[in-house]
Design a protein around this motif. Sequence first.
Motif, mmCIF file in Angstrom:
data_model
loop_
_atom_site.group_PDB
_atom_site.id
_atom_site.type_symbol
_atom_site.label_atom_id
_atom_site.label_comp_id
_atom_site.label_asym_id
_atom_site.label_seq_id
_atom_site.Cartn_x
_atom_site.Cartn_y
_atom_site.Cartn_z
ATOM 1 N N ASN A 1 0.811 -1.216 0.000
ATOM 2 C CA ASN A 1 0.000 0.000 0.000
ATOM 3 C C ASN A 1 0.844 1.266 0.000
ATOM 4 O O ASN A 1 0.308 2.365 -0.164
ATOM 5 N N MET A 2 2.139 1.105 0.202
ATOM 6 C CA MET A 2 3.039 2.264 0.180
ATOM 7 C C MET A 2 3.703 2.461 -1.177
ATOM 8 O O MET A 2 4.435 3.428 -1.374
ATOM 9 N N LEU A 3 3.456 1.570 -2.119
ATOM 10 C CA LEU A 3 4.123 1.632 -3.420
ATOM 11 C C LEU A 3 3.939 2.959 -4.162
ATOM 12 O O LEU A 3 4.884 3.440 -4.804
ATOM 13 N N PRO A 4 2.764 3.596 -4.115
ATOM 14 C CA PRO A 4 2.636 4.889 -4.809
ATOM 15 C C PRO A 4 3.635 5.932 -4.329
ATOM 16 O O PRO A 4 3.929 6.893 -5.059
ATOM 17 N N ALA A 5 4.175 5.755 -3.111
ATOM 18 C CA ALA A 5 5.155 6.712 -2.584
ATOM 19 C C ALA A 5 6.392 6.791 -3.474
ATOM 20 O O ALA A 5 7.038 7.848 -3.546
ATOM 21 N N VAL A 6 6.721 5.709 -4.161
ATOM 22 C CA VAL A 6 7.908 5.693 -5.018
ATOM 23 C C VAL A 6 7.790 6.719 -6.140
ATOM 24 O O VAL A 6 8.792 7.306 -6.573
ATOM 25 N N PHE A 7 6.570 6.952 -6.601
ATOM 26 C CA PHE A 7 6.368 7.869 -7.730
ATOM 27 C C PHE A 7 6.052 9.292 -7.289
ATOM 28 O O PHE A 7 5.990 10.199 -8.121
ATOM 29 N N MET A 8 5.865 9.492 -5.981
ATOM 30 C CA MET A 8 5.513 10.821 -5.487
ATOM 31 C C MET A 8 6.603 11.873 -5.722
ATOM 32 O O MET A 8 6.283 13.036 -6.006
ATOM 33 N N PRO A 9 7.910 11.533 -5.601
ATOM 34 C CA PRO A 9 8.936 12.564 -5.854
ATOM 35 C C PRO A 9 8.801 13.227 -7.217
ATOM 36 O O PRO A 9 8.982 14.444 -7.341
ATOM 37 N N ALA A 10 8.489 12.427 -8.262
ATOM 38 C CA ALA A 10 8.323 13.003 -9.599
ATOM 39 C C ALA A 10 7.111 13.925 -9.641
ATOM 40 O O ALA A 10 7.159 15.019 -10.223
ATOM 41 N N ILE A 11 6.014 13.502 -8.995
ATOM 42 C CA ILE A 11 4.795 14.319 -8.975
ATOM 43 C C ILE A 11 5.042 15.618 -8.223
ATOM 44 O O ILE A 11 4.676 16.712 -8.686
ATOM 45 N N ILE A 12 5.686 15.526 -7.056
ATOM 46 C CA ILE A 12 5.971 16.710 -6.251
ATOM 47 C C ILE A 12 6.914 17.659 -6.988
ATOM 48 O O ILE A 12 6.744 18.881 -6.973
ATOM 49 N N TYR A 13 7.925 17.091 -7.658
ATOM 50 C CA TYR A 13 8.898 17.904 -8.387
ATOM 51 C C TYR A 13 8.200 18.762 -9.439
ATOM 52 O O TYR A 13 8.456 19.976 -9.544
ATOM 53 N N TYR A 14 7.316 18.152 -10.218
ATOM 54 C CA TYR A 14 6.670 18.892 -11.288
ATOM 55 C C TYR A 14 5.530 19.774 -10.791
ATOM 56 O O TYR A 14 5.197 20.778 -11.442
ATOM 57 N N MET A 15 4.960 19.449 -9.654
ATOM 58 C CA MET A 15 3.996 20.360 -9.039
ATOM 59 C C MET A 15 4.703 21.640 -8.586
ATOM 60 O O MET A 15 4.191 22.748 -8.789
ATOM 61 N N LYS A 16 5.896 21.485 -7.994
ATOM 62 C CA LYS A 16 6.691 22.656 -7.586
ATOM 63 C C LYS A 16 7.100 23.464 -8.810
ATOM 64 O O LYS A 16 7.071 24.696 -8.790
ATOM 65 N N PHE A 17 7.487 22.758 -9.868
ATOM 66 C CA PHE A 17 7.886 23.435 -11.105
ATOM 67 C C PHE A 17 6.720 24.242 -11.683
ATOM 68 O O PHE A 17 6.892 25.394 -12.106
ATOM 69 N N LEU A 18 5.524 23.641 -11.666
ATOM 70 C CA LEU A 18 4.341 24.318 -12.196
ATOM 71 C C LEU A 18 3.978 25.532 -11.350
ATOM 72 O O LEU A 18 3.682 26.609 -11.886
ATOM 73 N N LEU A 19 4.015 25.376 -10.028
ATOM 74 C CA LEU A 19 3.693 26.494 -9.136
ATOM 75 C C LEU A 19 4.701 27.632 -9.291
ATOM 76 O O LEU A 19 4.336 28.811 -9.252
ATOM 77 N N HIS A 20 5.962 27.245 -9.463
ATOM 78 C CA HIS A 20 7.010 28.259 -9.655
ATOM 79 C C HIS A 20 6.776 29.030 -10.947
ATOM 80 O O HIS A 20 6.919 30.263 -10.999
ATOM 81 N N ALA A 21 6.392 28.308 -11.997
ATOM 82 C CA ALA A 21 6.132 28.952 -13.286
ATOM 83 C C ALA A 21 4.920 29.884 -13.192
ATOM 84 O O ALA A 21 4.944 30.995 -13.721
ATOM 85 N N LEU A 22 3.885 29.441 -12.544
ATOM 86 C CA LEU A 22 2.684 30.248 -12.394
ATOM 87 C C LEU A 22 2.946 31.485 -11.537
ATOM 88 O O LEU A 22 2.411 32.572 -11.812
ATOM 89 N N PHE A 23 3.774 31.316 -10.514
ATOM 90 C CA PHE A 23 4.068 32.435 -9.610
ATOM 91 C C PHE A 23 4.813 33.548 -10.319
ATOM 92 O O PHE A 23 4.588 34.721 -10.100
ATOM 93 N N HIS A 24 5.720 33.120 -11.228
ATOM 94 C CA HIS A 24 6.544 34.117 -11.935
ATOM 95 C C HIS A 24 5.851 34.674 -13.173
ATOM 96 O O HIS A 24 6.228 35.752 -13.640
#
Length: 249
Positions: free
Chosen positions: A225-248
């Motif tokens: 049940n913890m397996l989705p955690a392996v893919f979370m870094p990629a999701i978080i990375y691109y969420m931060k990238f998107l928020l950074h782009a929107l902010f600027h």
Amino acid sequence: MTGLGTLINIAAILIGTTIGMIIKGGLQKRYEKIVMQSIGLCVIFIGVNGVITQMLVMENGIFQTRYTLLVIISLVIGSLIGEKINIEARLENFGECCKRKFKMKGDKGNDFVEGFVSSSLLFCVGAMAIVGSIEDGLKHEYATLIAKSFMDMVAGGVLAASLGIGVYFSVIAVGIYQGSITLLAGFVSPYLNNTIISQISCVGSVLIFALGINLILGKKIAIGNMLPAVFMPAIIYYMKFLLHALFHF
């Protein structure tokens, strides 16, 4: 040949498992237990080594940690998603289905299902499976998966010696998981940089460590049940990238 690396990996697991099954036939129960504890300790060591390698960095002559908050967030969110989907139960149900379909009655109790689930998690969790499959799909380079194959062959043999024939069926999970990444490599590769791979490896190593605890103490942690955690870094990375782009912008 696309996918050859995964085929080699599957062949190595089958060879190791076969050797383990031959050994199992001559092992008393107390020897099976100590073998299981031994592989558990080895898996814990692999997990700890992976975490330390990715989290510890040298800055100005001082060891510092990185990714700590990311690992916590990834595990919490990923575990909630996995619990909702109930991946662990689905893996176990698949194992039970294989056991009934192929009429495997030789393993007592839940050894068949435990062997399938534990070995599937061990062989699939980790950066080598992801990176190696991408290299296979893009460049037809198999060095990473061949190195993984040797480790999986040894692990498969030891697991089979303790848990039995269920380990054979882990090749289904390996084939689907690595094969899918290989086929999708052209799409996935542009979105994976060294930072994301390092973070995925770190989270995966934590899960490998937890798997080692399960192997020693018996099943306690629902790692599936913890397996989705392996893919979370990629999701978080691109969420931060998107928020950074929107902010600027």
